[in-house]
Each structure stands twice: as C-alpha cells, then as structure tokens.
Design a protein around this motif. Sequence first.
Motif, short mmCIF file in Angstrom:
data_model
loop_
_atom_site.label_atom_id
_atom_site.label_comp_id
_atom_site.label_asym_id
_atom_site.label_seq_id
_atom_site.Cartn_x
_atom_site.Cartn_y
_atom_site.Cartn_z
N CYS A 38 0.83 -1.21 0.00
CA CYS A 38 0.00 0.00 0.00
C CYS A 38 0.86 1.26 0.00
CB CYS A 38 -0.91 -0.02 1.23
SG CYS A 38 -1.86 1.50 1.42
N CYS A 52 -2.45 5.96 -0.94
CA CYS A 52 -2.98 6.98 -1.85
C CYS A 52 -4.42 7.36 -1.53
CB CYS A 52 -2.89 6.48 -3.30
SG CYS A 52 -4.04 5.13 -3.63
N PHE A 53 -5.10 6.54 -0.73
CA PHE A 53 -6.49 6.78 -0.28
C PHE A 53 -7.55 6.64 -1.37
CE2 PHE A 53 -4.01 8.90 3.03
CZ PHE A 53 -4.57 8.32 4.16
N CYS A 100 -8.94 3.94 -2.41
CA CYS A 100 -9.95 2.98 -1.95
C CYS A 100 -10.99 3.65 -1.05
CB CYS A 100 -9.30 1.80 -1.24
SG CYS A 100 -8.18 2.29 0.08
N CYS A 137 -7.51 0.41 -6.86
CA CYS A 137 -6.26 0.57 -6.10
C CYS A 137 -5.12 0.98 -7.04
CB CYS A 137 -5.92 -0.74 -5.40
SG CYS A 137 -4.33 -0.67 -4.56
S1 SF4 Z 1 -6.12 2.32 -3.03
FE1 SF4 Z 1 -6.10 1.95 -0.83
S2 SF4 Z 1 -5.07 0.00 -0.61
FE2 SF4 Z 1 -4.59 0.72 -2.66
S3 SF4 Z 1 -2.70 1.81 -2.43
FE3 SF4 Z 1 -4.30 3.34 -2.25
S4 SF4 Z 1 -4.69 3.44 -0.06
FE4 SF4 Z 1 -3.51 1.58 -0.38
#
Ligand code: SF4
Lengths: 94, 398
Positions: A39, A42-43, A45, A79
């Motif tokens: 991970c 990046c937020f 999700c 993601c």
């Molecule tokens: S989408 Fe969520 S799980 Fe994937 S990298 Fe970004 S924060 Fe991490």
Amino acid sequence: MKTWKELPLGGIIKDVGNTKDYITGTWRTERPVFLEDKCTQCFMCCMVCPDSAVIIKDEKVIGFNYNHCKGCGICAVECLSKPKAIEMEQEEQF
Amino acid sequence: MSKRVVMTGNETVAEAVRQINPDVVAAYPITPSTAVVEYISQYVADGLIDTEFVTAESEHSALSACIGAAAGGGRVMNATSAQGLALMWEMLYIASAMRLPMILAVVNRALSGPINIHGDHSDTMGARDCGWIQLYSENCQEVYDNMLQAVRISEHIDVRTPVIVALDGFITSHAIDTLETERDEDVKRFIGDYITLNSILDTKNVVTYGAIDFQDYYFEHKRQQLEGLHKSAEIIKSVGEEFGRTFGREYGFFEGYKLDDAEYAIVAMNSAAGTIKTVIDDLREEGVKAGLLKLRVFRPFPAAEIAEALKTMKVVAILDRTSTAGAQGGPLFSEIRSALYSESSRPGIVNYIYGLGGKDLTPEHIRYVYDTLRRIDRTGKIDRLVDYLNLREEGGQD
Ligand code: SF4
Ligand code: SF4
C-alpha cells in the motif's frame, strides 16, 4: 424491537448514524484482503468505497470493516498501487 | 364579518392560499389548474404574500420540493390536475409516509388516454390509496372552506398527513361563482401558527427522513402511518364544527340533501351535487321522496356514518365519475356497497358511471336515475348493477 406505537413519526431516525448498527457484511461473497506492505497510502480505496468500509487509523489505511463491506471489489479494481495492495478472495475461505 | 365575492374556482383556491400565506409553494402549472399557479406567482411578485415560490421543472419535482420544504418545517402548498397528479404519484406516497402536512389542490381532470383536459375524477380516484386525506368540493364556497380547514386538519398533531382538496375541472375551476370569504385576520386566527416538528433544518436535533426500511420496521411504519388517517376522522369532524361556530358554515363527512326521509337516494361528489339538488326539488314537488348524499370526505372513508345514513333507503344509486377499471363498479360504489354489508337491512344499490372526460350530466340524466330507482323498487329487479349515464349505446337511456 419497538412496536408501531413506539416509533418516531413518519419513519424518521432520531439517533442519526445508526446505519453502523445495521450489519450488511453477511451479504458478501468475496472479501477484499489488505496487503499492507504494497500500500502506498494513496487513499483511492477510501474515496471509491460505496459503503465507507475502509478503515483509517492515524491517517493510514489499515484494512476493511467486514461488518459493512459488501465485497463489491471496487477498491481492488481502483487501487493505484502496482502491484495492487488489495486482493479479492472467496468469502468461504475465511 | 364575511364578504360576498365573485370568483372562479381557481381564483378561490389562490385567494385561500393568499390568506394562508404559506412558507413555500412549489408548483408546475397544468390545465385546468394553471390559473391557481398564475395567481399565486402574481401575489408573490406583487408582495401580497411572502411565500417562497418555486417554479419546478415537472410535477414530480414540484411535489419533491414540497416534501423537502415540509420536512424543513414549512407550511407548504401546491396545485395540479390529471397528468400532473399522475407524475407526482411516487412522491404522493412518500409525503404521506413521512407524515408531512401539506395541501394539494387538485382540479379534477380526466387522465389520458385518450388525451382530454376536461373534468372527471379519474385523477384523485387513482390516488385514493396514496395515504392522503381527500376532501371534495361542490362549488367555490366549499373550495374556499375546505382549503382553510385542510390546514388545520393536515397540521393537527394527531394527523400530520397531507390533504388533497378536490374541485371539478372547468365546471368549478373556470365558472364564476359567488361565495363568502372571511377577513384575512380571521382566517389567520382560525388556521393558527404552524407547529414545526422534527425539522431537517434543526441542527441541534438532527433527524433523518426517508431512510431505508426493511422487514424489521417497514410494516410497523405503514401501520403507524394509517393512524394519522384514522385519527383524522375525528379531527375533520371537530374542525368542521369549529368552522361552523366561527364562520357560520358547518361541515361534516357529507351533506345530506332531503335525505332523512328519502326513499331513493343518489350518492355523488363535487359539482354534480348542484344538478342533483335541482332535480330533487322538482321530484319532491311531484311527491317523490328523492334525496342526495353528497360525500365530502372520501379518505378517510366514513363507512359507518354513510351506512347509517343510507340503510333506511329503498334503493340507492352511486354515481362514480371514473371508470370501473375492471372492478365490481366505481370506487365509490365498491366502498359504499361494502359499508352496507354489515347492516341487517340494506337498500337496493346500483352504480352509474358518468361524466368521463367532461361529458355532460343534465337534469334529464338525474331524473332517469331516480326513475330507475323507483322501477327497481316496484319490480324488485336490477337489470344493470353497473350502468353508464349519457353514453351512446344501443339500449342505453339516451
Ligand atoms: S487504493 Fe487503498 S489500498 Fe490501494 S494503495 Fe491506495 S490506499 Fe492503499
Ligand atoms: S469491496 Fe467494496 S465495499 Fe468492500 S471495502 Fe472494497 S469498495 Fe468497500
């Protein structure tokens, strides 16, 4: 459970936010599994989850709330990390 | 001190709205109720009322805006007809389920198709199970009086249920009629202040409206919703009596015209009642004991009171101004026939469908109905349980 006479008028909800008591995680056929080491925080999700089921603690994604995650898999598709930090697994494995 | 004035039905609705001075009117104009919305927008533009007037892009949106405004704690009004009411359908159920007081003036018009703009009751009769109270009006006076009483009924703490005030398209909405209106301050005193309950704008006591409701509570909420309608019966009665004490015109669930000693009765709603009364006067002079039960309150349906008033009649004709739609008869007929079922002695009963799409109902047609009732009484034979008035057909009465 309350009888019809005890309910607030017109189906309104006075204890706002009581959705958290309504467990919908049992509807899931697949569950997202969080791979912390991949991970990038990046937020993405958090933004795309339709059920607000991504758990954030101390400004970091730490996993999913399986009481409310319905297993739609949007988080896993969106993601941004490569390789992905979310994998969808069959629910019966857990 | 009341004032004798001359107005159309639409103007009467708007005059009542002017005096009530609601917080919000959200509407979309449609024939034959267009003038209501025009008058209200004029009153707002002229500064006669401080209503927030929302011009919606459809009736669905108009009623949605009304629901939002009512949930926000405002006194809310709206007007529509036929297709407009049909487009509101989804929101009609939501307004009543949320127990939001509001008033919707419906100028009755035939639902398409075929497309038509004239009066019949297919619009409000179609909406009869939407959980709204329905008050019907014979003439402009009753339109005015129903509008004022509707505020008190709808907003009553035991009711909190929306109200439809219905009047016939064109016959009442466009014809000029005389009526008595009351002084602004007297109306203001009668309707009283709006009691805000569970407003979504109250940030100290936050509430959610319209949340999802499954097997655990949906049924309970529907049962609770009914209670508003059930309790409204006694409120409609007491408000009607108080209106009588205040303004000299008392109202109940229905008006009996020469009904007490009648042998042959017609049951009808809205403007047809005027024509029927004229025929009754003529028949009485000829020694025929004719009477009328003019129903004012269709929802909640005053079944026991109607059965009590009709059980001593010899033969009764129920006039429905809507199609039977494959049922055993018109909605009024089915309700009344059912209401009489538990009486030990029941009158003979027949149903006439009339006036669809604005088709005329003349004194001759009414006379034909009373003649038929007398023939049924003489012969004990009902040829047609459900028949049509002023319909071109072989063997028809016209
Ligand atoms: S989408 Fe969520 S799980 Fe994937 S990298 Fe970004 S924060 Fe991490
Ligand atoms: S699977 Fe769907 S519901 Fe579950 S956390 Fe991911 S986006 Fe949210």
